[in-house]
Design a protein around this motif. Structure first.
Motif, short mmCIF file in Angstrom:
data_model
loop_
_atom_site.label_atom_id
_atom_site.label_comp_id
_atom_site.label_asym_id
_atom_site.label_seq_id
_atom_site.Cartn_x
_atom_site.Cartn_y
_atom_site.Cartn_z
N GLY A 1 -28.73 -7.26 66.40
CA GLY A 1 -30.29 -7.61 66.79
C GLY A 1 -31.04 -7.34 65.60
N VAL A 2 -30.46 -7.03 64.17
CA VAL A 2 -31.35 -7.01 62.99
C VAL A 2 -30.47 -7.70 61.93
CG1 VAL A 2 -32.11 -4.91 63.83
CG2 VAL A 2 -30.12 -4.86 62.72
N PRO A 3 -31.11 -8.06 61.09
CA PRO A 3 -30.62 -8.55 59.56
C PRO A 3 -29.41 -7.71 59.27
CG PRO A 3 -33.12 -8.72 59.46
CD PRO A 3 -32.78 -7.91 60.58
N PRO A 4 -28.33 -8.35 58.74
CA PRO A 4 -27.04 -7.68 58.42
C PRO A 4 -27.34 -6.80 57.16
CG PRO A 4 -26.79 -10.05 57.94
CD PRO A 4 -28.07 -9.88 58.48
N ARG A 5 -27.17 -5.56 57.22
CA ARG A 5 -27.25 -4.40 56.16
C ARG A 5 -26.09 -3.56 56.23
NH1 ARG A 5 -32.72 -5.62 57.37
NH2 ARG A 5 -33.97 -5.86 55.43
N PHE A 6 -25.77 -3.01 55.11
CA PHE A 6 -24.72 -1.84 55.08
C PHE A 6 -25.38 -0.51 55.81
CE2 PHE A 6 -23.25 -4.39 51.19
CZ PHE A 6 -21.97 -4.23 51.87
N ARG A 7 -24.60 0.16 56.35
CA ARG A 7 -24.89 1.66 56.73
C ARG A 7 -23.89 2.53 56.56
NH1 ARG A 7 -27.95 0.85 62.65
NH2 ARG A 7 -29.80 -0.13 61.87
N LEU A 8 -24.30 3.52 55.82
CA LEU A 8 -23.38 4.76 55.53
C LEU A 8 -23.67 6.00 56.45
CD1 LEU A 8 -23.13 4.27 51.68
CD2 LEU A 8 -21.05 4.49 53.14
N GLY A 9 -22.75 6.68 56.61
CA GLY A 9 -22.97 7.89 57.51
C GLY A 9 -22.04 9.14 57.28
N ARG A 10 -22.20 10.21 57.53
CA ARG A 10 -21.38 11.29 57.34
C ARG A 10 -21.39 12.21 58.35
NH1 ARG A 10 -19.25 13.14 51.87
NH2 ARG A 10 -21.57 13.65 51.26
N ALA A 11 -20.28 12.56 59.13
CA ALA A 11 -20.60 13.23 60.45
C ALA A 11 -20.43 14.66 60.26
CB ALA A 11 -19.48 13.10 61.42
N ALA A 12 -19.86 15.28 59.11
CA ALA A 12 -19.71 16.59 58.75
C ALA A 12 -19.83 16.85 57.22
CB ALA A 12 -18.39 17.28 59.27
N GLY A 13 -20.30 17.98 56.79
CA GLY A 13 -20.51 18.01 55.38
C GLY A 13 -21.69 17.75 54.80
N PRO A 14 -21.90 17.84 53.67
CA PRO A 14 -23.47 17.69 53.07
C PRO A 14 -24.13 16.26 53.29
CG PRO A 14 -21.80 17.60 51.24
CD PRO A 14 -21.10 18.04 52.48
N ALA A 15 -25.36 16.27 53.49
CA ALA A 15 -25.92 14.91 53.86
C ALA A 15 -25.75 14.05 52.58
CB ALA A 15 -27.35 15.19 54.39
N LEU A 16 -25.85 12.91 52.75
CA LEU A 16 -25.71 11.90 51.83
C LEU A 16 -27.17 11.59 51.34
CD1 LEU A 16 -23.59 8.95 53.75
CD2 LEU A 16 -22.98 10.43 51.92
N GLY B 1 -32.87 8.45 58.75
CA GLY B 1 -32.80 9.60 59.60
C GLY B 1 -31.47 9.91 59.96
N GLY B 2 -30.74 10.33 58.91
CA GLY B 2 -29.16 10.73 59.07
C GLY B 2 -28.36 9.56 58.55
N LEU B 3 -28.50 8.43 58.47
CA LEU B 3 -27.83 7.25 58.13
C LEU B 3 -28.56 6.57 56.92
CD1 LEU B 3 -26.89 5.50 61.34
CD2 LEU B 3 -25.43 6.79 60.01
N LEU B 4 -28.01 6.33 56.08
CA LEU B 4 -28.43 5.44 54.77
C LEU B 4 -27.99 3.83 55.18
CD1 LEU B 4 -26.83 7.47 51.56
CD2 LEU B 4 -29.08 7.79 53.05
N GLU B 5 -29.23 3.13 54.78
CA GLU B 5 -29.37 1.77 55.00
C GLU B 5 -29.56 0.91 54.04
OE1 GLU B 5 -30.62 -0.19 58.85
OE2 GLU B 5 -32.29 -0.70 57.66
N SER B 6 -28.94 0.04 53.55
CA SER B 6 -29.35 -1.06 52.19
C SER B 6 -30.43 -1.59 52.48
CB SER B 6 -28.09 -1.83 52.18
OG SER B 6 -28.24 -2.83 53.19
N LEU B 7 -31.24 -1.71 51.12
CA LEU B 7 -32.60 -2.17 51.33
C LEU B 7 -32.45 -3.69 51.45
CD1 LEU B 7 -34.37 -0.03 48.56
CD2 LEU B 7 -34.87 -0.11 50.93
N ASP B 8 -31.53 -4.22 50.96
CA ASP B 8 -31.31 -5.70 51.03
C ASP B 8 -30.41 -6.06 51.88
OD1 ASP B 8 -32.97 -6.03 48.83
OD2 ASP B 8 -31.46 -5.92 47.30
#
Length: 411
Positions: A191-206, A231-238
């Motif tokens: 439902g949104v324009p396609p972007r990368f998302r990065l996340g880490r369940a455990a360990g230091p925040a990205l 908010g916990g996930l990194l999302e690509s700007l482009d």
């Protein structure tokens, strides 16, 4: 030419475009024909022995039912028998659509006959032998429901129309074993324009400032993506341009990891449905629907003395059958006339070819059989790209079973 090359050539030029589960569908159809034939014999012989004209009439009606199913079974048989016949330029996958079209015409004629008879009885009611008519209608309903269940394999009603969009799926989420802990990378476009998302369940925040991605496409084009914290996930700007097929060089925790993404296109709706089986199931469901309506109408007429209920129910049943028939005629005729079965997929094929500035001069997309599409593309390009380059771009479209590409150089 070596044996291996000959085998590869034959596989590449195979014109077998039968639907998935073709032989299983053929077997189920023959089983239902046997059921209907047995029921027909029982009703005709039983009616003759007990002197019931109603039983004999229903047995004769069951014979027309078996005849319509025989048409579907023969279509499966002929399609399989002539699948390798070189006289069929694009295979024998349309036998089922031809049978479905004929069955739809038969359904339309049945609807007209039922409607005509019902209207006549509405103005000139005839005596009804309720004690015999209701059990016969119930028996016919049971046979039709069993037939529909057998034809559908016990899990699918077969007369839904589906949607005509082509679905595209990406590889599952990618796991990156970064030094500070596993990281999940995915392409998100729900439902949104396609972007990368990065996340880490455990360990230091990205950290968005410490993460980057560079995509490398098959043609060598590169693009860099910066990230923002959501908010916990990194999302690509482009946004990620189509197609989503590339090598992603992901820099995280001070190291770079290479992750391959592939995109797969799947056809749905009119491009994949088995119109032969659909016609057979619609036939038995139409009969079952009429049986339900008839049983209800007969009970009301018997209890309340309303003789007009029975023909009124007949008219309603005829309208239902006519609407199903019209939909089946429309869909099967579209296949036989080589209409584009999936406009959305045609648009995505065009975009895949024109991704690097080339131009599609002509494009033809049509259905060869259930789940099999053929495409002819004429490309105008100023580059030195050849047929193999464009064929590779279309490899992700799994429904394209026969691809013909013409490449012309731009002035």
């Amino acid at each position: 030419m070596s044996d291996a090359e000959s085998a590869a050539f034959e596989a590449f030029h195979s014109h077998v475009f039968l639907g998935e589960g073709h032989e299983a569908s053929e077997r189920r159809t023959w089983v239902v024909i046997a059921l209907c034939a047995a029921m027909m014999a029982i009703e005709i012989v039983g009616g003759w022995l007990v002197g019931s004209i109603a039983l004999i009439a229903d047995g004769l009606h069951m014979s027309t039912h078996a005849g319509a199913l025989l048409l579907a079974a023969l279509a499966y048989s002929f399609a399989r028998r002539y699948a390798h016949d070189p006289r069929f330029a694009f295979g024998a996958g349309k036998f089922g659509d031809l049978a479905g079209f004929a069955s739809a015409i038969i359904l339309a004629m049945i609807a007209l006959l039922i409607g005509w008879e019902a209207v006549g009885r509405l103005f000139a009611p005839v005596p009804i032998r309720f004690a015999e008519a209701i059990p016969i209608a119930a028996l016919g309903l049971a046979v039709n429901l069993a037939s529909a269940w057998l034809l559908s394999g016990g899990h699918h009603d077969g007369h839904s129309h589906g949607h005509g969009d082509a679905a595209h799926t990406h590889d599952a989420s990618k796991r990156i074993d970064a030094p500070a802990g596993p990281v999940t990378l995915e392409v998100c476009e729900d439902g949104v324009p396609p972007r990368f998302r990065l996340g880490r369940a455990a360990g230091p925040a990205l950290s968005a400032a410490a993460v980057s991605i560079e995509t490398v496409r098959p043609n060598g084009a590169r693009q860099e993506f910066a990230f923002v914290d959501r908010g916990g996930l990194l999302e690509s700007l482009d946004e990620i341009p189509e197609p989503h097929e590339f090598l992603a060089n992901v820099t995280v925790d001070g190291r770079t990891f290479s992750v391959a993404f592939e995109e797969h296109e799947h056809a749905h709706g009119a491009a994949t449905q088995d119109n032969n089986m659909r016609a057979a199931i619609v036939h038995v469901l139409a009969d079952a629907t009429v049986s339900v309506a008839v049983i209800g109408g007969l009970i009301l007429a018997w209890l309340f003395g309303w003789p007009w209920i029975d023909p009124l129910v007949g008219i309603l049943g005829a309208l239902v059958i006519a609407s199903w028939s019209a939909a089946l005629i429309r869909d099967t005729a579209g296949v036989l006339l080589d209409m584009i079965p999936d406009p959305h997929m045609a648009d995505r094929v065009r975009k895949a070819i024109e991704a690097d500035g080339d131009r599609v001069a002509d494009l033809h997309l049509w259905r060869l059989g259930p789940g099999h599409l053929g495409v002819i593309v004429s490309v105008v390009t100023p580059s030195a790209r050849g047929e193999a380059d464009y064929r590779a771009r279309l490899a992700r479209f799994s429904a394209l079973s026969h691809v013909t590409i013409e490449v012309r150089r731009a002035a």
